[in-house]
Design a protein around this motif. Structure first.
Motif, PDB file in Angstrom:
ATOM      1  N   PRO A 123      42.627  21.952 -10.439  1.00  0.00           N
ATOM      2  CA  PRO A 123      41.163  20.688 -11.299  1.00  0.00           C
ATOM      3  C   PRO A 123      41.476  20.210 -10.639  1.00  0.00           C
ATOM      4  O   PRO A 123      42.430  19.200 -10.496  1.00  0.00           O
ATOM      5  CB  PRO A 123      41.917  21.531 -12.902  1.00  0.00           C
ATOM      6  CG  PRO A 123      43.101  22.544 -12.629  1.00  0.00           C
ATOM      7  CD  PRO A 123      43.192  22.645 -12.059  1.00  0.00           C
ATOM      8  N   ASP A 124      40.789  19.325 -11.439  1.00  0.00           N
ATOM      9  CA  ASP A 124      40.866  17.178 -11.266  1.00  0.00           C
ATOM     10  C   ASP A 124      41.773  17.493 -12.067  1.00  0.00           C
ATOM     11  O   ASP A 124      41.367  17.079 -13.304  1.00  0.00           O
ATOM     12  CB  ASP A 124      39.945  17.175 -11.158  1.00  0.00           C
ATOM     13  CG  ASP A 124      39.242  15.278 -10.881  1.00  0.00           C
ATOM     14  OD1 ASP A 124      40.760  14.968 -10.782  1.00  0.00           O
ATOM     15  OD2 ASP A 124      38.687  14.527 -11.524  1.00  0.00           O
ATOM     16  N   LEU A 125      43.144  16.342 -11.915  1.00  0.00           N
ATOM     17  CA  LEU A 125      43.605  16.098 -12.286  1.00  0.00           C
ATOM     18  C   LEU A 125      43.909  14.273 -12.171  1.00  0.00           C
ATOM     19  O   LEU A 125      44.975  13.216 -12.655  1.00  0.00           O
ATOM     20  CB  LEU A 125      45.164  16.471 -11.770  1.00  0.00           C
ATOM     21  CG  LEU A 125      45.696  18.028 -12.114  1.00  0.00           C
ATOM     22  CD1 LEU A 125      46.896  18.908 -11.883  1.00  0.00           C
ATOM     23  CD2 LEU A 125      45.014  18.310 -13.840  1.00  0.00           C
ATOM     24  N   GLY A 126      43.199  14.018 -11.751  1.00  0.00           N
ATOM     25  CA  GLY A 126      42.888  12.299 -11.367  1.00  0.00           C
ATOM     26  C   GLY A 126      44.062  11.674 -10.869  1.00  0.00           C
ATOM     27  O   GLY A 126      44.077  12.692  -9.293  1.00  0.00           O
ATOM     28  N   LEU A 153      47.057  14.085  -4.877  1.00  0.00           N
ATOM     29  CA  LEU A 153      47.337  14.007  -6.106  1.00  0.00           C
ATOM     30  C   LEU A 153      47.463  11.942  -6.412  1.00  0.00           C
ATOM     31  O   LEU A 153      47.281  11.293  -6.704  1.00  0.00           O
ATOM     32  CB  LEU A 153      47.765  14.424  -6.707  1.00  0.00           C
ATOM     33  CG  LEU A 153      47.004  15.904  -7.671  1.00  0.00           C
ATOM     34  CD1 LEU A 153      48.566  16.306  -8.493  1.00  0.00           C
ATOM     35  CD2 LEU A 153      45.910  15.643  -8.019  1.00  0.00           C
ATOM     36  N   LEU A 154      48.483  11.627  -5.691  1.00  0.00           N
ATOM     37  CA  LEU A 154      49.838  11.034  -6.109  1.00  0.00           C
ATOM     38  C   LEU A 154      48.468   9.206  -5.998  1.00  0.00           C
ATOM     39  O   LEU A 154      47.805   9.175  -4.857  1.00  0.00           O
ATOM     40  CB  LEU A 154      50.597  10.834  -5.396  1.00  0.00           C
ATOM     41  CG  LEU A 154      51.963  11.480  -6.048  1.00  0.00           C
ATOM     42  CD1 LEU A 154      53.070  11.762  -4.993  1.00  0.00           C
ATOM     43  CD2 LEU A 154      52.333  11.196  -7.426  1.00  0.00           C
ATOM     44  N   GLY A 155      48.474   8.293  -6.157  1.00  0.00           N
ATOM     45  CA  GLY A 155      48.740   7.037  -5.895  1.00  0.00           C
ATOM     46  C   GLY A 155      49.334   6.411  -4.780  1.00  0.00           C
ATOM     47  O   GLY A 155      50.364   7.038  -4.212  1.00  0.00           O
ATOM     48  N   PRO A 156      49.123   5.207  -4.573  1.00  0.00           N
ATOM     49  CA  PRO A 156      49.447   4.316  -2.944  1.00  0.00           C
ATOM     50  C   PRO A 156      51.119   4.672  -3.694  1.00  0.00           C
ATOM     51  O   PRO A 156      51.953   4.523  -2.988  1.00  0.00           O
ATOM     52  CB  PRO A 156      49.371   3.923  -3.100  1.00  0.00           C
ATOM     53  CG  PRO A 156      47.554   3.882  -3.280  1.00  0.00           C
ATOM     54  CD  PRO A 156      47.480   4.433  -4.586  1.00  0.00           C
ATOM     55  N   ASP A 157      51.511   4.229  -4.882  1.00  0.00           N
ATOM     56  CA  ASP A 157      52.734   3.601  -5.918  1.00  0.00           C
ATOM     57  C   ASP A 157      53.085   5.261  -6.471  1.00  0.00           C
ATOM     58  O   ASP A 157      54.035   5.241  -7.248  1.00  0.00           O
ATOM     59  CB  ASP A 157      52.876   2.640  -6.230  1.00  0.00           C
ATOM     60  CG  ASP A 157      52.418   1.525  -5.208  1.00  0.00           C
ATOM     61  OD1 ASP A 157      52.790   1.265  -4.170  1.00  0.00           O
ATOM     62  OD2 ASP A 157      51.253   0.483  -6.021  1.00  0.00           O
ATOM     63  N   GLY A 158      52.872   5.847  -6.534  1.00  0.00           N
ATOM     64  CA  GLY A 158      53.289   6.990  -7.033  1.00  0.00           C
ATOM     65  C   GLY A 158      54.251   7.517  -6.162  1.00  0.00           C
ATOM     66  O   GLY A 158      54.864   8.063  -5.462  1.00  0.00           O
TER      67      GLY A 158
END
Length: 293
Positions: A123-126, A153-158
């Motif tokens: 599912p979409d987890l943002g 899923l992770l952002g650039p600094d995630g």
């Protein structure tokens, strides 16, 4: 963590033969162990969340395989401005997590999502700043595929925090019980054989697996647990609940004398109940990896 496989002693899943157990009964038994695990090991869990190598406090966290919320609530305490999406396959565990959240006044900071992490489409987890996966990845049929989804899923600094078990907890001294010394190790050997067949990634070195999924390991540590029953009032109940889970998995492969001795230990009302022993201690180890895209 909860997953479509049969839940394990103390940490999510075992794969023993449990046809005699009703699924709801099994789910409740697992939830009890997960809750006791969170209670007894709370300080060690807090130490892990304190260690996480983050550039900034995360605002959105995804807890993959959240179970009844051990990691979710530890992360909420550690990051008071964060909101958390708790993902699990078990509706019963997620209900229990939501009930705890309401009782603690934290319901506004938690969203729950029921999903199978072995599924091809999540599912979409943002775009979370932190993904927490504790005792969940080793149950998956294809953890590399799942970890690639985490990478995406992770952002650039995630950051991904992966917590895995070096082994299930031990509670008894080596010479206990008196009539069957070494019983606990033989029980663990029996469950280890089952896990070797059904959960091949348990105890793996996750560094190369994370690399294969396109992630870069940025930190690693081991957390050793040794808590005497005299140090925490719930160690006895934790030992009882965990050994009951082990019995459900290993009963068919144990020597009859070992099974009889184990039954005496897990009889909560009997004079030999493990919960009554003053010589108990929780002994285990957890390994933690931090990784980025």
């Amino acid at each position: 963590m909860s997953h479509p496989h049969t839940p394990a002693p103390g940490h999510g899943h075992d794969h023993g033969h449990q046809q005699h157990r009703h699924p709801a009964e099994d789910d409740a038994a697992q939830a009890e162990v997960l809750d006791l695990d969170a209670e007894v090991l709370a300080e060690h869990l807090a130490a892990i969340t304190d260690w996480l190598p983050l550039d900034a406090e995360p605002r959105h966290v995804v807890d993959l395989g959240a179970g009844t919320g051990a990691g979710t609530f530890a992360l909420l305490r550690r990051f008071p401005e964060a909101r958390i999406t708790a993902v699990d396959a078990s509706p019963g565990h997620l209900l229990r997590l939501r009930e705890k959240a309401h009782a603690l006044g934290l319901a506004g900071r938690i969203a729950t999502v029921q999903a199978d992490l072995d599924g091809a489409h999540w599912p979409d987890l943002g775009t979370p700043d932190l993904v927490w996966a504790s005792a969940s990845m080793h149950h998956l049929a294809d953890p590399v595929r799942a970890l690639r989804q985490v990478r995406d899923l992770l952002g650039p600094d995630g950051v991904l925090a992966l917590v895995e078990l070096a082994g299930f907890p031990r509670f008894l001294p080596p010479d206990a019980p008196a009539e069957r010394p070494g019983l606990e190790e033989r029980c663990h050997a029996a469950t280890d054989r089952l896990h070797t067949e059904h959960v091949p990634h348990r105890g793996a070195d996750w560094g190369p697996i994370l690399t294969a999924a396109g992630l870069t390991v940025t930190g690693e540590r081991a957390v050793t647990v040794d808590i005497a029953a005299t140090e925490h009032p719930s160690v006895g109940r934790y030992a009882l609940a965990t050994l009951r889970r082990i019995r459900s998995a290993a009963a068919e492969t144990l020597d009859p004398a070992d099974l009889a001795a184990l039954d005496r230990l897990v009889d909560a009302d009997g004079p030999d109940s493990i919960a009554l022993r003053p010589d108990l201690a929780v002994r285990t180890e957890r390994q933690v990896w931090a990784a980025r895209r």
